[in-house]
Design a protein around this motif. Structure first.
Motif, PDB file in Angstrom:
ATOM      1  N   ILE A  33       1.036  -3.200  -6.192  1.00  0.00           N
ATOM      2  CA  ILE A  33       1.061  -1.929  -5.472  1.00  0.00           C
ATOM      3  C   ILE A  33      -0.302  -1.278  -5.632  1.00  0.00           C
ATOM      4  O   ILE A  33      -0.811  -1.178  -6.745  1.00  0.00           O
ATOM      5  CB  ILE A  33       2.119  -0.971  -6.050  1.00  0.00           C
ATOM      6  CG1 ILE A  33       3.492  -1.641  -6.121  1.00  0.00           C
ATOM      7  CG2 ILE A  33       2.169   0.321  -5.229  1.00  0.00           C
ATOM      8  CD1 ILE A  33       4.472  -0.900  -7.024  1.00  0.00           C
ATOM      9  N   THR A  34      -0.882  -0.841  -4.522  1.00  0.00           N
ATOM     10  CA  THR A  34      -2.121  -0.077  -4.549  1.00  0.00           C
ATOM     11  C   THR A  34      -1.817   1.312  -4.018  1.00  0.00           C
ATOM     12  O   THR A  34      -1.204   1.461  -2.970  1.00  0.00           O
ATOM     13  CB  THR A  34      -3.196  -0.743  -3.686  1.00  0.00           C
ATOM     14  OG1 THR A  34      -3.429  -2.069  -4.166  1.00  0.00           O
ATOM     15  CG2 THR A  34      -4.505   0.044  -3.733  1.00  0.00           C
TER      16      THR A  34
ATOM     17  N   ALA B 147      11.942  -2.352  -8.003  1.00  0.00           N
ATOM     18  CA  ALA B 147      13.065  -2.180  -8.924  1.00  0.00           C
ATOM     19  C   ALA B 147      14.245  -1.661  -8.102  1.00  0.00           C
ATOM     20  O   ALA B 147      14.062  -0.869  -7.184  1.00  0.00           O
ATOM     21  CB  ALA B 147      12.702  -1.182 -10.020  1.00  0.00           C
ATOM     22  N   THR B 148      15.430  -2.108  -8.447  1.00  0.00           N
ATOM     23  CA  THR B 148      16.615  -1.736  -7.679  1.00  0.00           C
ATOM     24  C   THR B 148      17.129  -0.344  -8.005  1.00  0.00           C
ATOM     25  O   THR B 148      17.873   0.236  -7.220  1.00  0.00           O
ATOM     26  CB  THR B 148      17.745  -2.758  -7.907  1.00  0.00           C
ATOM     27  OG1 THR B 148      18.004  -2.846  -9.316  1.00  0.00           O
ATOM     28  CG2 THR B 148      17.353  -4.122  -7.368  1.00  0.00           C
ATOM     29  N   SER B 149      16.731   0.193  -9.164  1.00  0.00           N
ATOM     30  CA  SER B 149      17.168   1.527  -9.576  1.00  0.00           C
ATOM     31  C   SER B 149      16.181   2.069 -10.600  1.00  0.00           C
ATOM     32  O   SER B 149      15.312   1.337 -11.094  1.00  0.00           O
ATOM     33  CB  SER B 149      18.567   1.455 -10.203  1.00  0.00           C
ATOM     34  OG  SER B 149      18.502   0.732 -11.425  1.00  0.00           O
ATOM     35  N   GLY B 150      16.356   3.337 -10.942  1.00  0.00           N
ATOM     36  CA  GLY B 150      15.506   3.915 -11.973  1.00  0.00           C
ATOM     37  C   GLY B 150      15.708   3.238 -13.314  1.00  0.00           C
ATOM     38  O   GLY B 150      14.752   2.995 -14.049  1.00  0.00           O
TER      39      GLY B 150
ATOM     40  N   ASP C 108       0.879  -1.170   0.000  1.00  0.00           N
ATOM     41  CA  ASP C 108       0.000   0.000   0.000  1.00  0.00           C
ATOM     42  C   ASP C 108       0.915   1.217   0.000  1.00  0.00           C
ATOM     43  O   ASP C 108       1.650   1.449   0.957  1.00  0.00           O
ATOM     44  CB  ASP C 108      -0.898   0.030   1.243  1.00  0.00           C
ATOM     45  CG  ASP C 108      -2.038  -0.959   1.151  1.00  0.00           C
ATOM     46  OD1 ASP C 108      -2.574  -1.148   0.043  1.00  0.00           O
ATOM     47  OD2 ASP C 108      -2.393  -1.554   2.174  1.00  0.00           O
ATOM     48  N   PHE C 109       0.891   1.969  -1.083  1.00  0.00           N
ATOM     49  CA  PHE C 109       1.762   3.134  -1.228  1.00  0.00           C
ATOM     50  C   PHE C 109       0.950   4.388  -0.992  1.00  0.00           C
ATOM     51  O   PHE C 109      -0.065   4.617  -1.649  1.00  0.00           O
ATOM     52  CB  PHE C 109       2.379   3.157  -2.631  1.00  0.00           C
ATOM     53  CG  PHE C 109       3.376   4.254  -2.827  1.00  0.00           C
ATOM     54  CD1 PHE C 109       4.686   4.088  -2.420  1.00  0.00           C
ATOM     55  CD2 PHE C 109       3.012   5.447  -3.427  1.00  0.00           C
ATOM     56  CE1 PHE C 109       5.615   5.101  -2.595  1.00  0.00           C
ATOM     57  CE2 PHE C 109       3.933   6.465  -3.612  1.00  0.00           C
ATOM     58  CZ  PHE C 109       5.237   6.290  -3.197  1.00  0.00           C
TER      59      PHE C 109
ATOM     60  N   LYS D 114      10.719   2.130  -8.220  1.00  0.00           N
ATOM     61  CA  LYS D 114      11.953   2.352  -7.452  1.00  0.00           C
ATOM     62  C   LYS D 114      11.634   2.643  -5.984  1.00  0.00           C
ATOM     63  O   LYS D 114      12.250   2.083  -5.081  1.00  0.00           O
ATOM     64  CB  LYS D 114      12.741   3.501  -8.060  1.00  0.00           C
ATOM     65  CG  LYS D 114      14.058   3.742  -7.385  1.00  0.00           C
ATOM     66  CD  LYS D 114      14.824   4.874  -8.033  1.00  0.00           C
ATOM     67  CE  LYS D 114      16.063   5.198  -7.210  1.00  0.00           C
ATOM     68  NZ  LYS D 114      16.718   6.407  -7.690  1.00  0.00           N
ATOM     69  N   ALA D 115      10.640   3.495  -5.732  1.00  0.00           N
ATOM     70  CA  ALA D 115      10.285   3.888  -4.360  1.00  0.00           C
ATOM     71  C   ALA D 115       9.786   2.712  -3.529  1.00  0.00           C
ATOM     72  O   ALA D 115       9.983   2.675  -2.316  1.00  0.00           O
ATOM     73  CB  ALA D 115       9.231   4.988  -4.382  1.00  0.00           C
ATOM     74  N   THR D 116       9.142   1.751  -4.161  1.00  0.00           N
ATOM     75  CA  THR D 116       8.599   0.600  -3.431  1.00  0.00           C
ATOM     76  C   THR D 116       9.591  -0.548  -3.326  1.00  0.00           C
ATOM     77  O   THR D 116       9.325  -1.535  -2.648  1.00  0.00           O
ATOM     78  CB  THR D 116       7.318   0.090  -4.105  1.00  0.00           C
ATOM     79  OG1 THR D 116       7.618  -0.248  -5.465  1.00  0.00           O
ATOM     80  CG2 THR D 116       6.205   1.118  -4.035  1.00  0.00           C
TER      81      THR D 116
END
Length: 79
Positions: free
Chosen positions: A72-73, A30-33, A10-11, A25-27
């Motif tokens: 992701i929600t 993914a390890t990087s952009g 939950d973001f 990236k924020a969640t």
């Protein structure tokens, strides 16, 4: 990197939107952009059940993003 089985995040979104690559990236899905952009370009990311190929697609409250078994929600951040 692949998300763990049945990962649900939950973001809390504080603004109007977040770009898809920044969200991954924020969640931590993914390890990087660069990694996020590659996952999107490879067609591995779904937004509301449809494949999304736009790296900077605007993701808003109420939408769902899926990468493998990870989901992701987006919710409104509490003020």
């Amino acid at each position: 990197m692949r998300p763990m089985d049945n990962t649900h995040i939950d973001f809390e979104l504080r603004g109007e939107y977040i770009t898809l690559d920044a969200l991954l990236k924020a969640t931590g899905l993914a390890t990087s952009g660069g990694h996020a952009k590659q996952l999107i370009a490879d067609g591995q990311v779904l937004v509301d059940g449809a494949t999304e190929l736009r790296k900077t697609c605007k993701i808003r409250i109420g939408q769902q993003v899926q990468l493998g078994d990870g989901r992701i929600t987006l919710r409104a951040a509490e003020v």
